[in-house]
Design an enzyme around this catalytic site. Structure first.
Site, short mmCIF file in Angstrom:
data_model
loop_
_atom_site.label_atom_id
_atom_site.label_comp_id
_atom_site.label_asym_id
_atom_site.label_seq_id
_atom_site.Cartn_x
_atom_site.Cartn_y
_atom_site.Cartn_z
N SER A 1 41.06 -11.27 6.99
CA SER A 1 42.12 -11.59 6.03
C SER A 1 41.55 -12.45 4.92
CB SER A 1 43.26 -12.34 6.72
OG SER A 1 44.23 -12.78 5.76
N TYR B 1 46.36 -19.24 11.61
CA TYR B 1 46.05 -17.84 11.30
C TYR B 1 44.74 -17.79 10.51
CZ TYR B 1 46.46 -13.12 9.40
OH TYR B 1 46.21 -11.81 9.04
#
Length: 269
Positions: free
Chosen positions: A130, A143
């Site tokens: 990501s 995250y």
């Protein structure tokens, strides 16, 4: 001979888009899901059961593909979960779940696939990370950390497996229009929390970014391009110009200047 592709988390969003696109291009695609029987029949590829947090499930899924195809040419580690909330207030069990899915899970799938790729003297592993993994984002720090861990591990891993004819790379997406916001763990907005106001505003902004994200087909086309590349790069980024620029700015700006830029973006004091 059609290349055999295995995609974890292939039932929806980016994984499903990649699977459908590669099937159209003539690849033999197997996607995975924890509960494939509950899904609608609207995929152009086969779904098999796999839970990346369960080593026995990983072994069984890989065994099924090998028994049918005798090889795996491309592994795409796409399965992942989101997690948001103040780090101080995030339960330990939810942190563990996020790392089990986003970090330990992909490593265990790779570990199971590599012996077959070594025997073939070829193979490609693509780990979907990501853009959030390149920076610590407020209320999404855990995250970011799980994706950063996979990013850094892949950098080392690819050097270790090159001697066997195996390539490895990461693809970091920005915000895409998927159902990740609905499926991720959200720390509750507690009435007595000192983070209540700022977390609430940031969470709303994050959800809006996902709902207005780009079409996952953009990721699918990038994956196809990488598969067709003889010598893949270490890392790829797929997202808006602003998102990709944010990585560049982090490299060149003083750390406190970049921090202030992020806080202004999220309207934090």
């Amino acid at each position: 001979m059609s290349k055999v592709v295995l995609i974890t988390g292939g039932s929806s969003g980016i994984g499903k888009s990649i699977g459908n696109y590669l099937s159209e291009k003539g690849f033999k695609v197997y996607g995975t899901s924890r509960n494939p029987d509950r899904l609608n029949e609207n995929s152009s590829f086969q779904l098999i059961q796999l839970d990346v947090t369960q080593p026995a499930s990983i072994k069984e899924a890989i065994k099924q593909v090998i028994e049918k195809e005798s090889r795996i040419d491309v592994l795409i580690n796409n399965a992942g979960v989101g997690i948001t909330g103040p780090i101080e207030e995030t339960p330990d069990i939810e942190i563990k779940k996020a790392f089990d899915t986003n970090f330990h899970g992909p490593l265990n799938v790779i570990k199971e696939v590599l012996p077959f790729m070594r025997d073939q003297k070829s193979g490609l592993v693509l780990n979907i990370t990501s853009i959030a993994g390149y920076m610590g984002l407020p209320y999404r720090g855990l995250y970011s950390a799980s994706k950063a861990a996979l990013e850094m591990t892949t950098e080392a891993y690819r050097m270790e497996v090159k001697q066997f004819g195996i390539e490895m790379a990461t693809i970091a997406p920005g915000d895409f229009a998927t159902n990740i916001a609905a499926g991720r763990y959200h720390c509750p907005e507690l009435e007595n929390s000192p983070y209540k106001d700022s977390y609430g505003k940031t969470l709303q902004m994050m959800n809006e970014h996902v709902s207005h994200g780009e079409d996952p087909i953009k990721m699918a086309k990038e994956v196809f391009r990488i598969i067709e590349t003889a010598k893949p790069k270490v890392a790829y980024k797929v997202g808006s110009l602003l998102q990709k620029c944010s990585i560049f700015l982090k490299r060149v700006l003083p750390s406190k200047t970049y921090e202030k830029m992020l806080m202004n973006h999220y309207k934090l004091k």
